[in-house]
Design an enzyme around this catalytic site. Structure first.
Site, PDB file in Angstrom:
ATOM      1  N   ASP A   1      -7.215  19.691 -14.436  1.00  0.00           N
ATOM      2  CA  ASP A   1      -7.660  18.350 -15.048  1.00  0.00           C
ATOM      3  C   ASP A   1      -7.149  18.324 -16.392  1.00  0.00           C
ATOM      4  O   ASP A   1      -8.054  19.064 -17.212  1.00  0.00           O
ATOM      5  CB  ASP A   1      -9.056  18.193 -14.701  1.00  0.00           C
ATOM      6  CG  ASP A   1      -9.463  16.901 -14.912  1.00  0.00           C
ATOM      7  OD1 ASP A   1      -8.880  15.963 -15.816  1.00  0.00           O
ATOM      8  OD2 ASP A   1     -10.481  16.205 -14.222  1.00  0.00           O
TER       9      ASP A   1
ATOM     10  N   LYS B   1      -8.664   7.165 -19.145  1.00  0.00           N
ATOM     11  CA  LYS B   1      -8.775   7.544 -20.221  1.00  0.00           C
ATOM     12  C   LYS B   1      -7.757   7.448 -21.392  1.00  0.00           C
ATOM     13  O   LYS B   1      -7.110   6.416 -21.447  1.00  0.00           O
ATOM     14  CB  LYS B   1      -9.409   9.118 -20.310  1.00  0.00           C
ATOM     15  CG  LYS B   1     -10.866   9.176 -19.907  1.00  0.00           C
ATOM     16  CD  LYS B   1     -11.129   8.644 -18.492  1.00  0.00           C
ATOM     17  CE  LYS B   1     -12.616   9.050 -18.118  1.00  0.00           C
ATOM     18  NZ  LYS B   1     -13.065   8.706 -16.801  1.00  0.00           N
TER      19      LYS B   1
ATOM     20  N   ARG C   1       0.907  -1.236  -0.192  1.00  0.00           N
ATOM     21  CA  ARG C   1       0.003   0.063  -0.026  1.00  0.00           C
ATOM     22  C   ARG C   1       0.769   1.179  -0.056  1.00  0.00           C
ATOM     23  O   ARG C   1       0.456   2.401  -0.662  1.00  0.00           O
ATOM     24  CB  ARG C   1      -0.950  -0.209   1.206  1.00  0.00           C
ATOM     25  CG  ARG C   1      -1.711   1.162   1.268  1.00  0.00           C
ATOM     26  CD  ARG C   1      -2.921   1.215   2.437  1.00  0.00           C
ATOM     27  NE  ARG C   1      -2.513   0.486   3.539  1.00  0.00           N
ATOM     28  CZ  ARG C   1      -1.710   0.994   4.484  1.00  0.00           C
ATOM     29  NH1 ARG C   1      -1.412   2.113   4.327  1.00  0.00           N
ATOM     30  NH2 ARG C   1      -1.568   0.223   5.688  1.00  0.00           N
TER      31      ARG C   1
ATOM     32  N   TYR D   1     -16.663  18.292 -14.432  1.00  0.00           N
ATOM     33  CA  TYR D   1     -16.991  17.098 -14.823  1.00  0.00           C
ATOM     34  C   TYR D   1     -18.134  16.498 -13.812  1.00  0.00           C
ATOM     35  O   TYR D   1     -18.272  16.821 -12.569  1.00  0.00           O
ATOM     36  CB  TYR D   1     -16.041  15.942 -14.734  1.00  0.00           C
ATOM     37  CG  TYR D   1     -16.234  14.456 -14.283  1.00  0.00           C
ATOM     38  CD1 TYR D   1     -16.901  13.832 -15.456  1.00  0.00           C
ATOM     39  CD2 TYR D   1     -15.706  13.816 -13.431  1.00  0.00           C
ATOM     40  CE1 TYR D   1     -17.216  12.248 -15.335  1.00  0.00           C
ATOM     41  CE2 TYR D   1     -16.203  12.473 -13.156  1.00  0.00           C
ATOM     42  CZ  TYR D   1     -16.757  11.649 -13.955  1.00  0.00           C
ATOM     43  OH  TYR D   1     -17.340  10.383 -13.869  1.00  0.00           O
TER      44      TYR D   1
END
Length: 443
Positions: free
Chosen positions: A202, A227, A72, A125
């Site tokens: 972004d 994406k 982690r 978004y």
């Protein structure tokens, strides 16, 4: 296990699995995409980094390890990919990968602490809007002022700042109306504000290939790696990239990355790093295909408006060109020089939005008539996708606010893939003819 994250240039030292390199001359974008963070494995000579699934790592003595303790906190595949990300985003020095774009958004906003205020572009978004207004507001008292950062004048933007404004959130182009924000202008306003807010961009829609917000003064760049960076619609992941002078902020965010634990798996990190190796090739194809489709849409009598900043007719085409990353500008200039007047603009990413004549019925008829454009959410994969934002990706935004943003029932968003240009143009043209031709014939 020996970390597979050796430096491209010079020597390296490791701390909790993270490599600090002495860099030499900066290679080109495509070269960095292929080589940064992807050096041959020292133990086996494997050219491609192996997948390390182990969750824990042997120590030769208490606290004496080879850079990894618990996955982690650090994993060879994730760390290697973070090295790739920091290299790809021009001006970047620190890369952090997360389990999703939404987890990335949550981590950034949580880092602001309680009762903070942010200014966000209004056409943001839908998932980001939802987290800001329904999660962060309730859980940490976050206040958000949504501003039209494309059209608002300087005084209007300054008026939105408060003493506790800690962040300005930018998408450029915005999703789904592709509004363009003048990033250096917003950065200048932020630097002059008494609260000295950070500026986050972004950069998902343009990817590190077409835009370099850190070179324009941004403090943080965010990506939904799901994406374009991954590019194959098979990984959900997000990322933050920061410049060298934001090292303290990067460490704070890395602490939260570990403490919150929204980290990607080794396999997903490996897949996304593999996808990033062809980012420069794919983005060129996405851009040239999108420009061709945009030209076809503009010619069609069945289309009210085409929104693609790369089109010469777009009102902010000049800003789009100024915003290009240096390496993208070289590609764009060469493309325009070769095609001359036939170019009709320049490649500017693979996203197009357009308003079909009619309403929801005509839009759905178009979306179900395409052969190559798949009706689906998301974007940035090698395959072409189409969707209706008002009822899909932006359905969480209240209808009245959608109307103000111009997200109507006839607004269609296309993610143009890397198929053959002629096939995509033909598919859009036949679907338009079906959607509107049938309507006319039945009228």
């Amino acid at each position: 296990m020996t970390p597979a994250i050796l430096p491209v240039h010079g020597e390296a030292s490791t701390s909790n699995g993270h490599v600090h390199t002495k860099k030499g001359p900066l290679d080109g974008f495509g070269t960095r995409a292929i080589h940064a963070g992807s050096e041959a494995n020292e133990e086996t000579g494997a050219v491609i980094p192996p997948i390390s699934l182990s969750t824990t790592y042997k120590q030769n003595g208490v606290g004496k390890h080879k850079g990894f303790e618990y996955s982690r906190s650090g994993n060879p595949n994730r760390n290697a990919f973070e090295t790739t990300l920091a290299s790809l985003e021009s001006g970047g020095a620190h890369g952090l990968a997360f389990a999703s774009g939404s987890a990335t958004t949550a981590t950034v906003l949580q880092s602001l602490g309680p009762d903070a205020h942010i200014v966000s572009v209004n056409d943001v978004y839908g998932g980001t809007f939802r987290y800001m207004t329904r999660v962060a507001t309730e859980n940490q008292g976050l206040q958000t002022t949504f501003v039209d950062l494309e059209n608002a004048d300087d005084d209007s933007i300054r008026a939105a700042f408060r003493p506790n404004t800690k962040l300005i959130w930018i998408e450029s182009p915005t999703n789904p109306t592709l509004r363009l924000i003048d990033i250096p202008r917003i950065v200048a306003l932020a630097r002059a504000a008494p609260s000295d807010p950070l500026v986050l961009v972004d950069n998902t829609f343009l990817s590190p290939f077409y835009s370099s917000p850190l070179l324009q003064g941004a403090d943080i760049v965010m990506h939904s790696l799901t994406k374009y960076v991954n590019g194959h619609s098979d990984v959900v992941m997000g990322a933050l990239i920061l410049p060298a002078h934001r090292a303290a902020l990067a460490e704070k965010l890395r602490f939260l990355q570990n403490a919150i634990g929204a980290v990607p798996s080794p396999y997903d990190s490996w897949l996304a790093q593999r996808g990033a190796k062809t980012l420069h090739l794919r983005m060129k194809a996405h851009g040239t295909n999108a420009l061709a489709v945009a030209r076809a849409l503009k010619r069609s009598p069945h289309v009210e408006e085409v929104i693609y900043p790369g089109l010469a007719s777009h009102p902010r085409n000049d800003l789009a060109y100024r915003s290009l990353a240096p390496h993208a500008r070289v590609f764009v200039d060469r493309y325009v020089q070769e095609l001359g007047d036939d170019a009709g603009g320049f490649p500017y990413g693979g996203m197009i939005s357009f308003r079909i004549r009619g309403g929801a019925e005509e839009a759905e008829r178009f979306l179900t008539a395409t052969r190559l454009f798949t009706l689906a959410e998301s974007l940035g994969g090698v395959e072409s996708l189409a969707e209706l934002p008002a009822q899909m990706t932006h359905g969480s935004i209240p209808p009245a606010e959608r109307a103000l943003l111009g997200i109507g029932d006839n607004l269609i968003r296309l993610s143009v893939g890397v198929e053959e240009e002629e096939d995509l143009v033909a598919d859009v043209e036949q679907a338009l003819e079906f959607a509107l031709g049938v309507a006319k014939a039945s009228a």
